[in-house]
Scaffold this motif. Sequence first.
Motif: not given
Length: 152
Positions: A27-35
């Motif tokens: 999941l890409d939050y405009d540069g902050v990545i979640g998995t």
Amino acid sequence: MGRTPATVYAKGTSPADPVETSVAAILDYDGVIGTLDCGFEGPRVNTFQIIGTKGQITLDNAFDPIPGEAARVTVSLRDGSTEIFDVIEDPFKVEIERFSIWARNAGQEVVHQELTEQNLAVRLALHESLAAGLPRNVEPVHAVEHHLLQEQ
């Protein structure tokens, strides 16, 4: 994050199945990545963990609680401090009870409607990504629109 991710990319063992039997996603939050990694296949891991910049939150016994058995929540901060507490409520029972009260009382607002619609938008994008094998943008969706999309 306080917002939906801009894009998601999901891969799984059953891309056409509406039940995610095994899925991993970015999941890409405009540069902050979640998995996320979830599913019914593979070793049974009954732990939910959130890792952030200040520490982590871990919930054991998260997905298949034994009635009456506590789920332990551990909050561990990077400064070394830890807080542990137990949750004894059956989360599935509470979820069903709250939904039933809402459904039976016409005219009440949806509790956390914005978060519910964000969750729905992410889930739809994840399903599209699984089916296409490509990243997908997360588009805003309202619950009524989703119901109409399903009917089409």
